[in-house]
Scaffold this motif. Structure first.
Motif, short mmCIF file in Angstrom:
data_model
loop_
_atom_site.label_atom_id
_atom_site.label_comp_id
_atom_site.label_asym_id
_atom_site.label_seq_id
_atom_site.Cartn_x
_atom_site.Cartn_y
_atom_site.Cartn_z
N LEU A 109 0.80 -1.76 -0.51
CA LEU A 109 0.48 0.03 0.22
C LEU A 109 0.74 1.09 -1.04
N LEU A 110 1.69 1.14 0.67
CA LEU A 110 2.04 2.76 1.56
C LEU A 110 4.26 2.92 0.81
N GLU A 111 4.37 2.00 -0.04
CA GLU A 111 5.91 1.73 -0.01
C GLU A 111 6.74 2.59 0.68
N PRO A 112 6.80 1.96 2.14
CA PRO A 112 7.91 3.76 2.81
C PRO A 112 8.90 2.85 2.80
N LYS A 113 9.77 3.70 3.92
CA LYS A 113 11.06 3.91 3.42
C LYS A 113 11.33 2.54 4.64
N TYR A 114 11.07 1.89 5.67
CA TYR A 114 11.02 1.02 6.39
C TYR A 114 9.60 1.06 6.95
N LYS A 137 13.79 -0.11 2.44
CA LYS A 137 13.45 -0.32 1.79
C LYS A 137 15.35 -0.35 0.24
N GLU A 138 15.34 -1.04 -0.32
CA GLU A 138 16.59 -1.46 -0.81
C GLU A 138 16.81 -0.22 -1.88
N GLY A 139 18.32 0.39 -1.33
CA GLY A 139 19.03 1.28 -2.16
C GLY A 139 19.05 2.48 -1.68
N THR A 140 19.04 2.26 -0.45
CA THR A 140 18.82 3.87 0.81
C THR A 140 18.93 2.32 2.27
N ARG A 141 19.49 3.80 3.19
CA ARG A 141 19.88 3.55 4.51
C ARG A 141 18.99 2.49 5.18
#
Length: 163
Positions: A109-114, A137-141
């Motif tokens: 639903l959200l595609e959150p960062k974490y 999330k892939e590609g992020t800290r």
């Protein structure tokens, strides 16, 4: 100020004619625009009255579900989340499956960062089960944060005195 709650996005909030689902229903989840995607911040929900059914015995399982996430472009609408969590009431799944489904549905639903979901189930048969799951999330800290939190989430376990 801009109105972010358009009819097409939010349909359950303020609706007095809401029907309660009789089984697991991820379609209930609604979201709205995050007005601060440039800021990393946690949103936490605590559901102390979560119930589901054991898929084998059909006996009820009771838990507090903790959901924490760092939003990106979308936020979950809380009434839809409440109805969604209520939809597990007659649904048969093991504790571990419930928390994984909740997390995956919110990611979709959200595609959150974490995001992390922790279920603290009341004991049955003298044992409690507290599954924890998270995702970054892939590609992020936030991917590294997820790994760190998973590896260290229970280094100082709580004393179980209230269950």
């Amino acid at each position: 100020m801009r109105d972010i709650h358009t009819e097409t996005e939010i349909t359950l909030l303020g609706n007095q004619n809401v029907e309660y689902p009789s089984n697991y229903c991820p379609d209930l989840l609604e979201s709205f625009e995050n007005l601060h995607p440039d800021v990393d911040y946690f949103v936490k929900f605590n559901c102390p009255e979560f119930t589901s059914l054991c898929p084998i015995t059909k006996q009820p399982d009771f838990a507090t579900i903790h959901i924490s996430y760092v939003p990106d472009k979308r936020l979950v609408e809380s009434k839809s989340l409440k109805l969604y969590l209520f939809s597990f009431r007659n649904h048969g799944d093991f504790h571990e499956d419930c928390v994984n489904k909740i997390m995956k549905d919110l990611i979709n639903l959200l595609e959150p960062k974490y995001i992390e979901v922790w279920g603290k189930f009341l004991p049955r048969g003298g044992i409690s089960i507290d599954p924890y799951v998270n995702w970054g999330k892939e590609g992020t800290r936030w991917k590294q944060v997820a790994e760190h939190r998973l590896f260290n989430h229970d280094l100082n376990p709580e004393k179980i005195t209230n269950r």
